[in-house]
Design a protein around this motif. Structure first.
Motif, PDB file in Angstrom:
ATOM      1  N   ARG A 297       0.829  -1.213   0.000  1.00 44.20           N
ATOM      2  CA  ARG A 297       0.000   0.000   0.000  1.00 44.20           C
ATOM      3  C   ARG A 297       0.864   1.264   0.000  1.00 44.20           C
ATOM      4  N   ALA A 298       1.939   1.243   0.794  1.00 43.69           N
ATOM      5  CA  ALA A 298       2.799   2.422   0.890  1.00 43.69           C
ATOM      6  C   ALA A 298       3.395   2.784  -0.464  1.00 43.69           C
ATOM      7  N   ARG A 299       4.009   1.803  -1.106  1.00 39.59           N
ATOM      8  CA  ARG A 299       4.634   2.057  -2.411  1.00 39.59           C
ATOM      9  C   ARG A 299       3.586   2.377  -3.467  1.00 39.59           C
ATOM     10  N   PHE A 317       3.318   7.764   0.786  1.00 32.93           N
ATOM     11  CA  PHE A 317       3.969   6.538   1.267  1.00 32.93           C
ATOM     12  C   PHE A 317       3.614   6.280   2.729  1.00 32.93           C
ATOM     13  N   LEU A 318       3.758   7.314   3.589  1.00 38.73           N
ATOM     14  CA  LEU A 318       3.432   7.145   5.007  1.00 38.73           C
ATOM     15  C   LEU A 318       1.961   6.803   5.191  1.00 38.73           C
ATOM     16  N   CYS A 319       1.116   7.404   4.377  1.00 41.69           N
ATOM     17  CA  CYS A 319      -0.315   7.154   4.493  1.00 41.69           C
ATOM     18  C   CYS A 319      -0.618   5.677   4.231  1.00 41.69           C
ATOM     19  N   GLY A 320      -0.048   5.128   3.161  1.00 44.37           N
ATOM     20  CA  GLY A 320      -0.243   3.711   2.883  1.00 44.37           C
ATOM     21  C   GLY A 320       0.398   2.825   3.923  1.00 44.37           C
ATOM     22  N   LEU A 321       1.583   3.228   4.377  1.00 51.64           N
ATOM     23  CA  LEU A 321       2.322   2.443   5.360  1.00 51.64           C
ATOM     24  C   LEU A 321       1.544   2.292   6.662  1.00 51.64           C
ATOM     25  N   PHE A 322       0.903   3.377   7.096  1.00 52.51           N
ATOM     26  CA  PHE A 322       0.215   3.372   8.384  1.00 52.51           C
ATOM     27  C   PHE A 322      -1.259   2.973   8.271  1.00 52.51           C
ATOM     28  N   SER A 323      -1.720   2.670   7.086  1.00 50.02           N
ATOM     29  CA  SER A 323      -3.154   2.443   6.894  1.00 50.02           C
ATOM     30  C   SER A 323      -3.658   1.167   7.550  1.00 50.02           C
TER      31      SER A 323
END
Length: 408
Positions: A297-299, A317-323
């Motif tokens: 998701r992040a990438r 990137f952070l948004c996907g990483l922390f989702s």
């Protein structure tokens, strides 16, 4: 058990039974005994697992945390990184009262931290420390009551110094200690240490070693360090919690990018953070698939943002990483986000699905759930064709697989 941390806590009470605080004792499982590891490793792991990875208030409430610190870690400066916590640094009984250790204690006091001597055996060499101490803990199993009384009387000029009786096992011992002048009490008479199991985000062994190598170079390559953090969800989560808790001016500074956060932290504290992570990591476990999903998701979000709004790529990137943090931590996103330092755009996206980043998360969700008609409407809105969208997803998957291959 590999995705959980374990800690035993034992109350320290006043004469009326009100908790002053809790001593935190490292454990490796529900078996309530100290494991066969060194004191330094135990303290590093305890600090990383209980303070960095989650809210300590959920464990002890507003009470103080008493934590054993070998003198080597005091000289290293590890305790200073936790100056914003309600923590009492316990100097172990095998520490040597050197001028260097005294200087460490003086520095801690100047920062407003509290310091105790643990299992103290009276000796004149420690007298210079007394003006800078908050507590002295005396083991009633090791020190006769008469010696306890002599030390308490010796310390009466130091009015801020208070005494804690340890290993109080009977009411008679409690009454005798109270009459001698002890203000606080700890032992089986009141409470045995209680083991608490907490959910733990874990990091990859290979990444942890790579990070240690990178931050110990004579000159830190912050691009390389940023890359290592970007490939590991738990590392990034713990880092932002660490900065949020330790550096109160961070949010006000307006720094909300990962690389800027690393530069802001600096090499010394990066080393300390990495050392704790190194001792706290646990190898890949049953949540690895969720971690991989978060990395995809992040990438994925980053690549889509690069196509439509490049300035948002890092936040994407952070948004996907922390989702998936709410799923990984068994908490709501409302509970997780206050512990992190992220931009307002990331917060709005994760909490309310608002803004461009929230819209990109919507694209991800519709793709994952095969909501093809709604997905097409979203793609039309951001003027992205299906081929570009599919390519972003495929590249994200290949990138995630390549990271896994590097770690094997």
């Amino acid at each position: 058990m590999e995705n959980y941390s374990f800690v035993a806590k034992q109350a320290i009470l006043d004469v009326h039974g009100k908790p002053l605080g809790y001593e935190l004792l490292f454990r490796q499982g529900l078996d309530n005994r100290f494991p066969n590891i060194g004191a330094e490793q135990a303290t590093r792991r305890l600090m990383a697992e209980q303070f960095l990875s989650q809210k300590i208030e959920d464990l002890v409430g507003p009470a103080m945390c008493f934590v054993n610190f070998p003198d080597t870690l005091l000289h290293e400066g590890l305790a200073e990184s936790f100056r914003h916590y309600n923590i009492v640094i316990e100097i172990l009984e095998d520490a040597t009262p050197t001028p260097q250790l005294l200087a460490c204690v003086q520095d801690l006091k100047a920062m407003g931290m509290k310091v105790a001597l643990d299992d103290h055996i009276p000796h004149e060499a420690w007298h210079d420390f007394f003006p800078y101490l908050d507590f002295i803990k005396l083991d009633l199993r090791e020190l006769p009551l008469e010696e306890c009384k002599r030390l308490i009387n010796t310390c009466r000029p130091h009015t801020s110094l208070q005494f804690i009786a340890e290993k109080v096992e009977t009411r008679e011992e409690f009454e005798a200690a109270r009459k001698l002048g002890f203000q606080y009490f700890q032992g089986y008479y009141f409470q045995q240490p209680q083991v608490v199991q907490r959910r733990l985000l874990t990091t990859d062994e290979r990444t942890a070693f790579d990070l240690m190598a990178a931050v110990t170079e004579s000159t830190v390559d912050y691009d390389r360090v940023t890359e290592l953090f970007m490939r590991d969800l738990p590392l990034t989560y713990n880092l932002l919690r660490y900065i949020n808790n330790q550096h109160l001016g961070y949010k006000a500074s307006g720094i909300d990018k990962l690389r800027s956060a690393l530069v802001y932290l600096g090499q010394k504290q990066l080393k300390q953070f990495t050392a704790m992570v190194m001792t706290a990591y646990i190898s890949k476990g049953k949540s690895q698939e969720l971690y991989r999903h978060a990395m995809i998701r992040a990438r994925w979000c980053e690549l889509m943002a690069t196509n439509i709004k490049p300035e948002l790529a890092e936040d994407a990137f952070l948004c996907g990483l922390f989702s998936l943090l709410d799923v990984l931590l068994d908490q709501t996103m409302e509970e997780v986000l206050p512990n992190l330092t992220v931009s307002e755009q990331v917060q709005q996206a994760l909490l309310e699905r608002k803004g461009t980043l929230g819209f990109l998360l919507g694209v991800v969700h519709d793709h994952e759930r095969a909501n093809w008609s709604l997905l097409q409407k979203r793609l039309n809105f951001i003027d992205m064709d299906q081929q570009t969208s599919a390519r972003c997803y495929e590249e994200a998957v290949h990138w995630s697989l390549a990271l896994d291959a590097e770690g094997d």
